[in-house]
Design an enzyme around this catalytic site. Structure first.
Site, PDB file in Angstrom:
ATOM      1  N   HIS A 227       0.877  -1.185   0.000  1.00 29.72           N
ATOM      2  CA  HIS A 227       0.000   0.000   0.000  1.00 29.72           C
ATOM      3  C   HIS A 227       0.914   1.234   0.000  1.00 29.72           C
ATOM      4  O   HIS A 227       1.677   1.434  -0.930  1.00 29.72           O
ATOM      5  CB  HIS A 227      -0.945  -0.108   1.208  1.00 29.72           C
ATOM      6  CG  HIS A 227      -2.073   0.867   1.232  1.00 29.72           C
ATOM      7  ND1 HIS A 227      -2.484   1.586   0.142  1.00 29.72           N
ATOM      8  CD2 HIS A 227      -2.899   1.273   2.255  1.00 29.72           C
ATOM      9  CE1 HIS A 227      -3.504   2.368   0.470  1.00 29.72           C
ATOM     10  NE2 HIS A 227      -3.771   2.201   1.761  1.00 29.72           N
ATOM     11  N   HIS A 268      -2.041  -1.341 -10.650  1.00 36.40           N
ATOM     12  CA  HIS A 268      -2.870  -0.820  -9.549  1.00 36.40           C
ATOM     13  C   HIS A 268      -4.036  -1.764  -9.333  1.00 36.40           C
ATOM     14  O   HIS A 268      -4.502  -2.408 -10.274  1.00 36.40           O
ATOM     15  CB  HIS A 268      -3.392   0.581  -9.901  1.00 36.40           C
ATOM     16  CG  HIS A 268      -4.004   1.284  -8.739  1.00 36.40           C
ATOM     17  ND1 HIS A 268      -5.333   1.158  -8.414  1.00 36.40           N
ATOM     18  CD2 HIS A 268      -3.464   2.112  -7.820  1.00 36.40           C
ATOM     19  CE1 HIS A 268      -5.588   1.889  -7.338  1.00 36.40           C
ATOM     20  NE2 HIS A 268      -4.471   2.482  -6.956  1.00 36.40           N
ATOM     21  N   ASP A 323       3.026   6.222  -7.533  1.00 30.17           N
ATOM     22  CA  ASP A 323       4.352   6.118  -6.913  1.00 30.17           C
ATOM     23  C   ASP A 323       5.497   6.171  -7.913  1.00 30.17           C
ATOM     24  O   ASP A 323       6.658   6.286  -7.526  1.00 30.17           O
ATOM     25  CB  ASP A 323       4.474   4.786  -6.152  1.00 30.17           C
ATOM     26  CG  ASP A 323       3.408   4.647  -5.089  1.00 30.17           C
ATOM     27  OD1 ASP A 323       3.076   5.665  -4.460  1.00 30.17           O
ATOM     28  OD2 ASP A 323       2.905   3.525  -4.894  1.00 30.17           O
TER      29      ASP A 323
END
Ligand code: MLT
Length: 389
Positions: A227, A268, A323
């Protein structure tokens, strides 16, 4: 005879759905945000492109009140948050007593519990605003106390993001730092009702623990590398690539995959296209740090990795996520220790989680908020009962 239409079937649950992490199960309703697999997140119907140039306070206002503020309402919220931002000195004493080898996220969890012990009101909406205001002071103090420095007092004349940059107090930051922090904050605030940290925070709050304990649990969920800690791991991955040349990058990515390693920053749980949060950051990185080697590496990864991942038909989303770029930009902005990146994710996500907790605890028509979370688990593979002797 009732004339009401029967409730719409949203999802047929079969045995194949068991033990899949509740992936895609409709669980409830969410007023703050929604995630479309192709278009990404919207906050109360607004895309991030609509919101990304606004002051952070406007977006906080949107998540809390479900409409954008007028200029006066936004200024009132800015002042309101600034005046709530002070943290009880006992919280800093707790932080000073923590082991420095703990991760900053472990400090955040401890800090949130200490904030709760020194300042909760038991009013969900008040506590949501207080924690959104105080989280900047707490997170900045975590940065400074871990480095043996004194926390810096909030400056009530500054905007939310400028004040946070001021309280972190890094030496010789680039002028662009508050601007990136503002964008980072807006992009990470919320991601639908079912992302792990938000779900966990709301589940804890459903047992009527207080806002701070619920957020402490939510941040424990965010701490995991699947996460929130993926942003820290992603920068290590970018360093491991070690080149911005397409051929060398492709070779290294293929080696990592062949060794069974993870290509961080791609794919994702919900999205099936490039994450708009990645798009915004690629643009920012290209504009402000075009010559930075790490930035060049992440830009090459953006071109090279999806082609490689698409060769595997089992990969549903080969595209960059939030990210993929943040670690390179943060390093270029002078935030050079990746251990702090998840802490910054937490700094921002607390706003969305607190807003969602307040919504569930003050749900219209439910005097006591939504019921305690209690999903069903099916008994399976339990060894037969044995009798003693
Ligand atoms: C995210 O921001 O991408 C997440 O919190 C992960 C998710 O949506 O499940």
């Amino acid at each position: 005879m009732s004339t009401e239409a029967p409730p719409k079937v949203l999802f047929e649950v079969t045995e194949a759905h068991l033990d899949t992490g509740l992936r895609g199960y409709p669980v409830g309703t969410c007023r703050t945000s929604s995630v479309d697999p192709d278009k990404g997140v919207t906050y109360v119907g607004y895309t991030l492109e609509d919101l990304i140039e606004m002051p952070a306070e406007h977006v906080v206002y949107l998540l809390v009140n479900k409409h954008l503020p007028s200029a006066d309402q936004a200024e009132a919220l800015r002042r309101n948050l600034a005046h709530r931002a002070a943290v009880d000195p006992r919280v800093f004493r707790v932080l000073r007593a923590l082991p420095k080898d703990g991760h900053p996220m472990e400090w955040l969890i401890a800090g949130l519990n200490a904030l709760g012990m020194t300042g909760k009101t038991h009013d969900w909406k008040e506590d949501a605003l207080n924690v959104i205001a105080r989280i900047s002071t707490l997170v900045a103090a975590i940065f400074r106390i871990r480095e043996g420095r004194r926390p810096i007092e909030p400056d009530v004349s500054l905007t939310f993001a400028e004040n946070f940059a001021h309280m972190i107090g890094i030496e010789n930051p680039p002028d662009i730092l508050p601007e990136y922090l503002r964008k980072f904050y807006i992009m990470h605030m919320d991601h639908g009702g079912g992302n792990l940290s938000t779900f966990v925070g709301k589940a804890i709050a459903s047992g009527k623990a207080d806002m701070y304990a619920s957020l402490g649990g939510a941040m424990a969920a965010l701490y995991g590398p699947r996460h929130g800690r993926a942003n820290q791991e992603c920068l290590a991955f970018v360093h491991e690539i070690g080149s911005s040349q397409p051929k060398a990058v492709e070779k290294r990515v293929r080696e990592i995959l062949a060794e069974g390693g993870v290509v961080y920053g791609f794919g994702h749980g919900v999205l099936r296209a490039e994450d708009p949060r990645a798009k915004i950051q690629y643009k920012f990185a290209e504009e402000h740090f075009p010559d930075n080697e790490l930035v060049k590496t992440v830009l090459t990864l953006r071109k090279v990795v999806p082609k490689i991942l698409k060769e595997n038909p089992r990969i549903q989303n080969p595209y960059p996520n939030v990210d993929a770029v943040s670690g390179a930009i943060m390093t270029a902005c002078g935030l050079i220790d990746p251990e702090y990146y998840t802490l910054l994710f937490g700094w921002s996500r607390v706003a969305g989680i607190a807003a969602q907790i307040a919504d569930e605890r003050t749900f219209p028509g439910k005097k006591d908020g939504l019921p305690i979370y209690r999903p069903k688990y099916v008994a399976k593979n339990q060894p037969p009962r044995t009798t003693k002797g």
